[in-house]
Scaffold this motif. Structure first.
Motif, PDB file in Angstrom:
ATOM      1  N   LEU A  96       0.817  -1.215   0.000  1.00  0.00           N
ATOM      2  CA  LEU A  96       0.000   0.000   0.000  1.00  0.00           C
ATOM      3  C   LEU A  96       0.855   1.272   0.000  1.00  0.00           C
ATOM      4  N   GLY A  97       2.169   1.119  -0.095  1.00  0.00           N
ATOM      5  CA  GLY A  97       3.043   2.274  -0.167  1.00  0.00           C
ATOM      6  C   GLY A  97       3.572   2.765   1.161  1.00  0.00           C
ATOM      7  N   PHE A  98       3.451   1.937   2.203  1.00  0.00           N
ATOM      8  CA  PHE A  98       3.927   2.298   3.534  1.00  0.00           C
ATOM      9  C   PHE A  98       5.256   1.595   3.827  1.00  0.00           C
ATOM     10  N   ARG A  99       6.147   2.294   4.496  1.00  0.00           N
ATOM     11  CA  ARG A  99       7.372   1.689   4.999  1.00  0.00           C
ATOM     12  C   ARG A  99       7.185   1.350   6.472  1.00  0.00           C
ATOM     13  N   ALA A 100       7.674   0.198   6.890  1.00  0.00           N
ATOM     14  CA  ALA A 100       7.515  -0.251   8.277  1.00  0.00           C
ATOM     15  C   ALA A 100       8.747   0.098   9.107  1.00  0.00           C
ATOM     16  N   TYR A 101       8.496   0.616  10.299  1.00  0.00           N
ATOM     17  CA  TYR A 101       9.533   0.871  11.295  1.00  0.00           C
ATOM     18  C   TYR A 101       9.099   0.196  12.590  1.00  0.00           C
ATOM     19  N   HIS A 102      10.043  -0.412  13.278  1.00  0.00           N
ATOM     20  CA  HIS A 102       9.739  -1.066  14.555  1.00  0.00           C
ATOM     21  C   HIS A 102      10.803  -0.676  15.575  1.00  0.00           C
ATOM     22  N   GLY A 103      10.400  -0.577  16.825  1.00  0.00           N
ATOM     23  CA  GLY A 103      11.371  -0.243  17.862  1.00  0.00           C
ATOM     24  C   GLY A 103      10.695  -0.041  19.192  1.00  0.00           C
ATOM     25  N   ALA A 104      11.425   0.581  20.108  1.00  0.00           N
ATOM     26  CA  ALA A 104      10.896   0.957  21.418  1.00  0.00           C
ATOM     27  C   ALA A 104      10.773   2.469  21.450  1.00  0.00           C
ATOM     28  N   ASP A 105       9.624   2.946  21.878  1.00  0.00           N
ATOM     29  CA  ASP A 105       9.410   4.387  21.910  1.00  0.00           C
ATOM     30  C   ASP A 105      10.403   5.043  22.868  1.00  0.00           C
ATOM     31  N   PRO A 106      11.109   6.101  22.434  1.00  0.00           N
ATOM     32  CA  PRO A 106      12.136   6.699  23.288  1.00  0.00           C
ATOM     33  C   PRO A 106      11.581   7.402  24.516  1.00  0.00           C
ATOM     34  N   VAL A 107      10.285   7.703  24.532  1.00  0.00           N
ATOM     35  CA  VAL A 107       9.683   8.367  25.687  1.00  0.00           C
ATOM     36  C   VAL A 107       9.078   7.354  26.653  1.00  0.00           C
ATOM     37  N   THR A 108       8.308   6.399  26.128  1.00  0.00           N
ATOM     38  CA  THR A 108       7.601   5.457  26.998  1.00  0.00           C
ATOM     39  C   THR A 108       8.330   4.139  27.187  1.00  0.00           C
ATOM     40  N   GLY A 109       9.207   3.790  26.248  1.00  0.00           N
ATOM     41  CA  GLY A 109       9.852   2.480  26.274  1.00  0.00           C
ATOM     42  C   GLY A 109       8.997   1.363  25.734  1.00  0.00           C
ATOM     43  N   ARG A 110       7.739   1.666  25.371  1.00  0.00           N
ATOM     44  CA  ARG A 110       6.853   0.623  24.862  1.00  0.00           C
ATOM     45  C   ARG A 110       7.211   0.280  23.418  1.00  0.00           C
ATOM     46  N   PRO A 111       7.102  -0.991  23.033  1.00  0.00           N
ATOM     47  CA  PRO A 111       7.372  -1.360  21.640  1.00  0.00           C
ATOM     48  C   PRO A 111       6.307  -0.780  20.719  1.00  0.00           C
ATOM     49  N   PHE A 112       6.725  -0.417  19.516  1.00  0.00           N
ATOM     50  CA  PHE A 112       5.781   0.154  18.558  1.00  0.00           C
ATOM     51  C   PHE A 112       6.066  -0.380  17.165  1.00  0.00           C
ATOM     52  N   SER A 113       5.050  -0.258  16.308  1.00  0.00           N
ATOM     53  CA  SER A 113       5.208  -0.399  14.864  1.00  0.00           C
ATOM     54  C   SER A 113       4.664   0.873  14.234  1.00  0.00           C
ATOM     55  N   LEU A 114       5.437   1.443  13.320  1.00  0.00           N
ATOM     56  CA  LEU A 114       5.011   2.631  12.586  1.00  0.00           C
ATOM     57  C   LEU A 114       5.004   2.296  11.101  1.00  0.00           C
ATOM     58  N   TYR A 115       3.866   2.491  10.463  1.00  0.00           N
ATOM     59  CA  TYR A 115       3.737   2.313   9.027  1.00  0.00           C
ATOM     60  C   TYR A 115       3.545   3.700   8.419  1.00  0.00           C
ATOM     61  N   LEU A 116       4.481   4.093   7.559  1.00  0.00           N
ATOM     62  CA  LEU A 116       4.552   5.473   7.103  1.00  0.00           C
ATOM     63  C   LEU A 116       4.594   5.532   5.578  1.00  0.00           C
ATOM     64  N   ALA A 117       3.628   6.242   4.990  1.00  0.00           N
ATOM     65  CA  ALA A 117       3.647   6.521   3.555  1.00  0.00           C
ATOM     66  C   ALA A 117       4.309   7.875   3.363  1.00  0.00           C
ATOM     67  N   ASP A 118       5.436   7.909   2.671  1.00  0.00           N
ATOM     68  CA  ASP A 118       6.216   9.141   2.615  1.00  0.00           C
ATOM     69  C   ASP A 118       5.684  10.166   1.626  1.00  0.00           C
ATOM     70  N   GLY A 119       4.611   9.845   0.901  1.00  0.00           N
ATOM     71  CA  GLY A 119       4.041  10.804  -0.029  1.00  0.00           C
ATOM     72  C   GLY A 119       4.847  10.995  -1.290  1.00  0.00           C
ATOM     73  N   SER A 120       5.726  10.049  -1.610  1.00  0.00           N
ATOM     74  CA  SER A 120       6.548  10.172  -2.809  1.00  0.00           C
ATOM     75  C   SER A 120       5.751   9.896  -4.080  1.00  0.00           C
ATOM     76  N   ASP A 121       4.565   9.311  -3.941  1.00  0.00           N
ATOM     77  CA  ASP A 121       3.669   9.168  -5.084  1.00  0.00           C
ATOM     78  C   ASP A 121       2.284   9.631  -4.651  1.00  0.00           C
ATOM     79  N   ASP A 122       1.264   9.323  -5.439  1.00  0.00           N
ATOM     80  CA  ASP A 122      -0.063   9.837  -5.101  1.00  0.00           C
ATOM     81  C   ASP A 122      -0.759   9.029  -4.011  1.00  0.00           C
TER      82      ASP A 122
END
Length: 307
Positions: A96-122
């Motif tokens: 769907l045009g999203f890039r996946a990022y995974h890690g621990a949130d630097p503020v809460t320490g909770r694990p997260f997944s971030l799916y981000l569409a960078d807007g490089s296309d429509d």
């Protein structure tokens, strides 16, 4: 007329550099940092700020087709019902045009997944940030990032204060594509597909908006449920904001300057699903102030997590 956005050029370059350093920092300092720091991952705040700083009414945007909407619905359902879907879920978002990022949130320490569409296309479809520490219960929605200034900042603060949250941020300026990118009023958008699927799987929705002080000078906040029925959580939020010192207009009590969200498509869908939907409008005086945003987020987190 909303308060105009600052020119994004230098800010965007700075945020991009910061986000890049955050993404590369673990590898660059591999010999010096402990393993836990290497695995922390990127800071979602930097990436969402970068997304927002680049928004323009001139950017491309299109609605998803039927197959893409169906894929987004499957992804949203998996985030709730299959928290360990992992690589399979990453592949769906990638298609769907999203890039996946995974890690621990630097503020809460909770694990997260971030799916981000960078807007490089429509496929300017925004960001989905998921707390991976537990099963999601609430979806925090930011349909007009950059336009309703600082709503994306409030959304992230609330996400961090309210465990078991999903933060859903639109990926285009609301005036892009002749207004089709106004996802709060477009039931063909990917934002709508994700939001309604989350609601259909039992997540409460809170949607963040902003208004100019002069449009409702007697109020700091407007709490409504759009087309959905008034719920106890809406009443608690209104009471909590009032208790925190905000002049709060309750849309079920009186008119609130046409800020009640009656035509909001996610609210209409929530009404059909008999799901919880909160439409929150905040004045510019509140949104511009870091401490005020934090105070609002604290109230919202307290009331949204009541069981």
């Amino acid at each position: 007329m909303r308060t105009p956005l600052p020119a994004p050029s230098s800010t965007r370059r700075g945020l991009f550099a910061a986000a890049t350093l955050a993404l590369l920092g673990a590898g660059a300092c591999a010999d010096a940092e402990p393993k836990s720091e290497q695995q922390r991952g990127p800071d979602p705040e930097l990436l969402i700020d970068e997304l927002t700083a680049g928004l323009s009414r001139d950017n491309p945007y299109r609605d998803p087709d039927a197959g893409e909407r169906a894929a987004a619905q499957r992804a949203a359902r998996s985030l709730v019902t299959e928290p360990d879907a992992g690589a399979d879920l990453d592949r769906v978002f990638d298609d769907l045009g999203f890039r996946a990022y995974h890690g621990a949130d630097p503020v809460t320490g909770r694990p997260f997944s971030l799916y981000l569409a960078d807007g490089s296309d429509d496929r300017s479809w925004g960001a989905v940030l998921v707390d991976r520490s537990t099963t999601p219960r609430t979806v925090i929605e930011v349909p007009h990032p950059g336009f309703d200034i600082n709503t994306e900042k409030l959304g992230l603060v609330l996400y961090r204060k309210a465990p078991a949250s999903v933060l859903l941020v639109a990926g285009a300026h609301r005036q892009a594509a002749d207004g089709d990118a106004d996802v709060a009023h477009n039931d063909r958008s990917l934002f709508h597909a994700l939001a309604t699927e989350f609601a259909d799987n039992g997540l409460d929705q809170i949607q963040l908006h902003g208004f100019a002080d002069r449009n409702l000078p007697t109020s700091d906040a407007v709490v409504s449920t759009g087309s959905a029925p008034v719920t106890p959580v809406a009443r608690r939020i209104a009471d909590g904001l009032s208790g925190a010192g905000l002049n709060t207009c309750r849309a079920w009590v009186k008119k609130c300057g046409q800020l009640e969200g009656k035509t909001n498509e996610q609210g209409r869908a929530a009404a059909a699903l008999d799901a919880v939907f909160i439409h929150l409008e905040l004045s510019w005086s509140v949104r511009r102030d870091t401490e005020a945003r934090s105070r609002v987020a604290t109230v919202l987190a307290e009331q949204l997590t009541v069981t």
